[in-house]
Structures are given as C-alpha cells and as structure tokens.
Design an enzyme around this catalytic site. Structure first.
Site, PDB file in Angstrom:
ATOM      1  N   GLY A  83       0.872  -1.186  -0.038  1.00  0.00           N
ATOM      2  CA  GLY A  83       0.096  -0.027   0.029  1.00  0.00           C
ATOM      3  C   GLY A  83       0.687   1.284   0.074  1.00  0.00           C
ATOM      4  N   GLY A  84       2.045   1.103   0.117  1.00  0.00           N
ATOM      5  CA  GLY A  84       3.068   2.430   0.415  1.00  0.00           C
ATOM      6  C   GLY A  84       3.704   2.907  -0.841  1.00  0.00           C
ATOM      7  CD  GLN A 159      -3.282   0.549   3.072  1.00  0.00           C
ATOM      8  OE1 GLN A 159      -2.476   0.126   2.709  1.00  0.00           O
ATOM      9  NE2 GLN A 159      -3.525   1.026   4.305  1.00  0.00           N
ATOM     10  CE  LYS A 364      11.433  -0.713   6.165  1.00  0.00           C
ATOM     11  NZ  LYS A 364       9.933  -1.042   5.444  1.00  0.00           N
TER      12      LYS A 364
HETATM   13  N1  UPG Z   1       2.205  -0.426   3.702  1.00  0.00           N
HETATM   14  C1  UPG Z   1       0.763  -0.544   3.310  1.00  0.00           C
HETATM   15  N2  UPG Z   1      -0.051   0.310   3.814  1.00  0.00           N
HETATM   16  C2  UPG Z   1       0.248   1.537   4.549  1.00  0.00           C
HETATM   17  C3  UPG Z   1       1.658   1.502   4.879  1.00  0.00           C
HETATM   18  C4  UPG Z   1       2.534   0.745   4.574  1.00  0.00           C
HETATM   19  O1  UPG Z   1       0.643  -1.555   2.771  1.00  0.00           O
HETATM   20  O2  UPG Z   1      -0.747   2.237   4.977  1.00  0.00           O
HETATM   21  C5  UPG Z   1       3.306  -1.221   3.434  1.00  0.00           C
HETATM   22  C6  UPG Z   1       4.424  -0.677   2.543  1.00  0.00           C
HETATM   23  O3  UPG Z   1       3.980  -0.605   0.898  1.00  0.00           O
HETATM   24  C7  UPG Z   1       5.473  -1.625   2.695  1.00  0.00           C
HETATM   25  C8  UPG Z   1       5.250  -2.164   4.211  1.00  0.00           C
HETATM   26  O4  UPG Z   1       3.773  -1.840   4.639  1.00  0.00           O
HETATM   27  O5  UPG Z   1       5.584  -2.711   1.840  1.00  0.00           O
HETATM   28  C9  UPG Z   1       6.171  -1.521   5.245  1.00  0.00           C
HETATM   29  O6  UPG Z   1       6.012  -0.149   5.397  1.00  0.00           O
HETATM   30  P1  UPG Z   1       7.154   0.941   5.532  1.00  0.00           P
HETATM   31  O7  UPG Z   1       6.513   2.188   5.875  1.00  0.00           O
HETATM   32  O8  UPG Z   1       8.215   0.604   4.676  1.00  0.00           O
HETATM   33  O9  UPG Z   1       7.785   0.170   6.963  1.00  0.00           O
HETATM   34  P2  UPG Z   1       7.674   0.663   8.190  1.00  0.00           P
HETATM   35  O10 UPG Z   1       6.237   1.051   8.848  1.00  0.00           O
HETATM   36  O11 UPG Z   1       8.861   1.692   8.407  1.00  0.00           O
HETATM   37  O12 UPG Z   1       8.268  -0.637   9.140  1.00  0.00           O
HETATM   38  C10 UPG Z   1       7.775  -1.896   9.156  1.00  0.00           C
HETATM   39  C11 UPG Z   1       7.314  -2.211  10.418  1.00  0.00           C
HETATM   40  C12 UPG Z   1       8.639  -2.288  11.472  1.00  0.00           C
HETATM   41  C13 UPG Z   1       9.739  -3.171  10.966  1.00  0.00           C
HETATM   42  C14 UPG Z   1      10.043  -2.873   9.330  1.00  0.00           C
HETATM   43  C15 UPG Z   1      10.843  -3.921   8.770  1.00  0.00           C
HETATM   44  O13 UPG Z   1       6.438  -1.416  11.138  1.00  0.00           O
HETATM   45  O14 UPG Z   1       8.277  -2.687  12.960  1.00  0.00           O
HETATM   46  O15 UPG Z   1      10.882  -3.066  11.337  1.00  0.00           O
HETATM   47  O16 UPG Z   1       8.717  -2.680   8.445  1.00  0.00           O
HETATM   48  O17 UPG Z   1      11.183  -3.166   7.461  1.00  0.00           O
END
Ligand code: UPG
Length: 469
Positions: A83-84, A159, A364
């Site tokens: 979703g990101g 979502q 990231k």
């Molecule tokens: N994502 C969604 N929907 C949202 C937000 C994010 O699908 O509303 C997806 C995004 O596409 C990605 C994944 O979720 O594939 C992770 O999102 P991201 O923002 O990149 O990750 P963080 O929230 O920074 O971290 C997550 C966990 C964290 C963990 C890390 C490992 O929350 O606890 O350490 O992933 O990479």
C-alpha cells in the site's frame, strides 16, 4: 490539545458521516473510531523505557526441530503489503515499482518468486497483495504479464482510507482545493480491518485457508519457508513475528520488547519518546528487530475481532503533517496510523522466532538500495535477494549525503553501477560525487567532496580511509 472524552460524542458523528459518504465499510469506520477515541481521550501514545523490558532469548530458526509438512501449503495464503508509496525515495507511485536489480522491479521479483515457489513445492499457492487506493491500478497493470498470479479480487484487496484530523481542534480536516488530501492510508495495521471489511477474511476462511504469511513488498528475502510454516502450525500460536538480530544498519523500524504488564510488544520508532531514543538504538539491549514477516492464524484473527467487537485495540501512532503534503503552509493535521506487527500484543499466546538475515533485505532508503545493487547481495535462483555468505548476515552500513535521498539523484551518482561493497563495513558519502567503474570499498571509508560541482571517485580500491576529492 485534546478534545476530551466528553467531546468524542460531539465530534465523532462528523467523522462517521464523512466516512459513510465516502463509501468506507463498517470495519474501516470501527477501526478509525477506535484510533480517534484514543486520540480524543488524550492518552499518551508513547512507549517509554519505563514500560518495557528487553527480550533476552527466543527460539531460533536454526534450532527448530520440525519435519516440514507440505500439506499445510494448501491452507496458507502468502500476502504482500503493497500500500505504500515511494515518496520518501522521490517516487510518486508504489515503491514496489522501483527497479531493484537487473531491470527487475520489486513486483517483477515477487511475481517470479511466487512462480518459483509453485514449481518448487509442486502445488498451487494462494498469493495476494494488499494495495492502497494509490497503488492498486499501477500494480495490477505491472503484474498483468504474470498471468499465473491471478487477477482482480483474487489477487488483491484494497486497504482503507482514514480521514485526516485537524491538529488544532481534532475536527475532520477539510481542503476544498483538493478533497483527496483529506484522506490518508492508516498504516499497515489496517491489514486486519481491510481484510475483514473487504470480505477477504471470510472468503478465505470459507475456502479452507487457515494460515497467512505476510511481509513487506520491499523485503525481497521474505518467501514461503515450509519449516517455519510447520513450526508455526505445530506451536498452535495464533500469531508469530519473525525477528532478526539487530545490526547498526537497523536504525529505523521497530524492535521487540517485553511489556512490564506482561507479553511481547513491538515498539516502533514513532512510539519512542525523544528522551529514550538512545536506548531505542541500543542494539545490545533491544537485540531483536521486527522484520514484519508475520504469521497469522486466520481463525484466531476472526475470533479476536469477535472478542473486541469489530476493532482490534492496536496502539495508535500520531503522525504530524500538513493537509497538502507539498504545501507546508496548509492546515496542520494528524494522521492516525497503526502497525501490523503491533498485533503481537493483542493475540494471547503470540510468539516470535529469530530468523537468519537472509529472510530480511528491506529497502527503506537509497542507502539500502545502493547496498542491494552492489555485490554485497546476490540474486538467488529462487529470485530472492540475499546478503553474500561472506557478509555473515551483516549488511554494509551506507550513509549517503542528503542530496541522494531520491533515487534519480542516486542513479546519477553511479552511472557505471554500484561500487563493490562486499568487503565494506561502512561507507559515508559527503558532497556531490560520481563513482567511476571498478571502485572497491573495504572496511570503513568516507568519500568527501567539499568543493562545489561533482567530482569523480577514480577506479581503485579504498580501504579504511577518508578520500577527499
Ligand atoms: N504499507 C501498506 N499500507 C500502509 C503503509 C505501509 O501497505 O498504509 C506497506 C508498504 O508498502 C511496505 C510495508 O507496508 O511494503 C512496510 O511499510 P514501511 O513504511 O516501509 O515500513 P515501516 O512501517 O517503516 O516498518 C515496518 C514495521 C517495522 C519493521 C519494518 C521492517 O512497522 O516494525 O521493523 O517494517 O522493514
């Protein structure tokens, strides 16, 4: 500033009707209502040191004594969070559309991983994506050529959207110039209400699926592992988090901890008070890092929704932004988000497993992407990207100058491809540079260009040195 519990009653109806008008389903409304209620109550949403204990030891993948049971695959869904957007890396579309290596995007590699797993396990596998309103169309288009993957609601669910909250008085944010700015994705913790509200959870259960393996689409190390699946099922835990041992490169994201009130919990960096930042980063205290590779018993999930009347009590995170993200003078808003891994505290009996680093290769930042493009990593025959053996599970610690935050700038820095980083502990780049062909970095190296204009890093080996250009 908070609305106070009594005011929740006054303000909530405005949110409810806004969400109903937008076509949000009941699960989405219930989830937002829970989050908003926490905000309006004025509760402290931070997790200070005083509430936590470190986790000292956990079962490890290497020591698992299970006989992999391939029959479980038929009951298992593989889900990717997608979703990101890649906004943080300068991309206005799904991050998974970024090129990772050899002309392949994340999505290309994921599609090929799934095809490989089906062949390897000699069985059909249920694969789905969680997209957001911003990533769905592009993603389905990019995956069209992988006809085996499935289509439409067999391949994805989308979502929810959540209303942005005006920071000054907690009323629904409005932005007449472009009302799409009034909505935001509520974080990946939305996985659970999105599965419920879209009907996906019930559909899967009805078809006989019981287990879900979910991971980030930016983690190309996360593929189905039959040994872990079998362990998860035999352990009868309702939820299991794969954690990795933290290294200095793991500054972002979340770590596992023990709640003083009992049970495991996840602390995301957004939940750490500034005063405790140093302890958050203390990798010998909080040794385990959430990879966001999670295993969920779907039946237990359904029961949990029943227990909590339709909304899981996930910890709420407040994200301060402006309503139009590009207009810093526009109204200040709060975006309420939850994290998927935080559900570890909602499932009684949830567990964690320490996995080898090969199951965790996140992207990231452009720092991660540069390392991934280099020879520190390799593409395996099953289309995973893993650290080379000689790295011993430790990724190179790359720190590029702030000017390389966006991928297009980073691409210009490496016109001949990434330098060799297989022997690199830490690489720091300060100022504007381009890497010539055949640059080899070993140990800890700083490359500095303090003058204006771009300077070339000449071919050659740099070892434990500061190179001023
Ligand atoms: N994502 C969604 N929907 C949202 C937000 C994010 O699908 O509303 C997806 C995004 O596409 C990605 C994944 O979720 O594939 C992770 O999102 P991201 O923002 O990149 O990750 P963080 O929230 O920074 O971290 C997550 C966990 C964290 C963990 C890390 C490992 O929350 O606890 O350490 O992933 O990479």
């Amino acid at each position: 500033k908070t609305v106070g519990p009594s005011k929740m009653v006054d303000v909530w109806p405005a949110y409810e009707s806004k969400m109903e008008k937008e076509g949000c389903n009941q699960a989405a409304i219930d989830a937002f209502k829970y989050n908003y209620g926490v905000l309006a109550s004025g509760a402290d949403v931070m997790l200070p040191e005083s509430k936590l204990d470190p986790v000292d030891s956990l079962p490890t993948f290497e020591k698992l004594k299970v006989k992999p049971d391939a029959r479980l695959l038929k009951k298992t869904l593989i889900l990717k969070l997608n979703g990101g957007l890649g906004t943080g890396m300068g991309l206005e579309k799904a991050k998974s559309l970024l090129e990772v290596t050899e002309g392949n995007t994340f999505l290309d590699l994921i599609a090929q991983q799934v095809a490989w797993m089906k062949k390897e396990f000699k069985t059909d596998l249920k694969f789905m994506l969680m997209n957001s309103f911003a990533t769905s169309a592009d993603t389905l288009e990019a995956l069209k050529k992988y006809t085996d993957l499935g289509t439409g609601s067999d391949l994805e669910f989308v979502q929810n959207k959540a209303p942005k909250v005006t920071a000054s008085d907690l009323t629904p944010a409005s932005w007449e110039k472009d009302s799409s700015h009034e909505w935001c994705p509520p974080g990946h913790g939305d996985l659970y209400p999105a599965m419920l509200g879209s009907g996906t959870l019930d559909k899967l259960l009805k078809k006989g699926y019981r287990y879900m393996f979910v991971s980030n689409s930016d983690n190309l190390g996360a593929t189905m592992d039959l040994k872990i699946l079998t362990h998860f099922v035999q352990s009868e835990a309702p939820f299991m988090m794969e954690v990795a041992e933290r290294t200095d490169a793991d500054k972002k994201g979340g770590h596992l901890a023990q709640s003083k009130a009992g049970g495991l919990l996840l602390r995301e960096s957004a939940q750490c008070p500034e005063a405790d930042e140093k302890e958050f980063q203390n990798t010998s205290k909080y040794k385990f890092f959430n990879t966001n590779n999670l295993w969920v018993d779907l039946r237990a999930l359904k029961n949990l929704f029943r227990k909590f009347d339709g909304a899981l009590p996930l910890p709420v995170m407040k994200n301060s932004k402006t309503v139009d993200p590009r207009d810093k003078a526009s109204t200040k808003v709060l975006q309420l988000e939850t994290a998927m891994g935080a559900a570890i505290q909602c499932f009684p009996g949830a567990s964690a497993l320490v996995i080898p680093r090969s199951r965790f290769a996140p992207v990231k930042t452009t720092n991660d992407l540069l390392a991934l493009r280099s020879d520190a990593y390799q593409l395996t025959e099953d289309f995973r990207i893993v650290l080379k053996e000689e790295r011993d599970g430790v990724p190179p610690d790359v720190k590029l100058d702030g000017m390389y935050k966006f991928t297009d700038a980073m691409e210009k820095m490496i016109p001949n491809g990434a330098p060799s980083l297989v022997g690199c502990k830490k690489l720091v780049v300060e100022g504007e540079v381009t890497f010539a062909k055949d640059v080899v970095i070993k140990g800890t190296v700083t490359i500095k260009n303090t003058s204006g204009g771009s300077k070339e890093v000449p071919s050659g080996t740099y070892e434990d040195t500061t190179k001023e250009l």
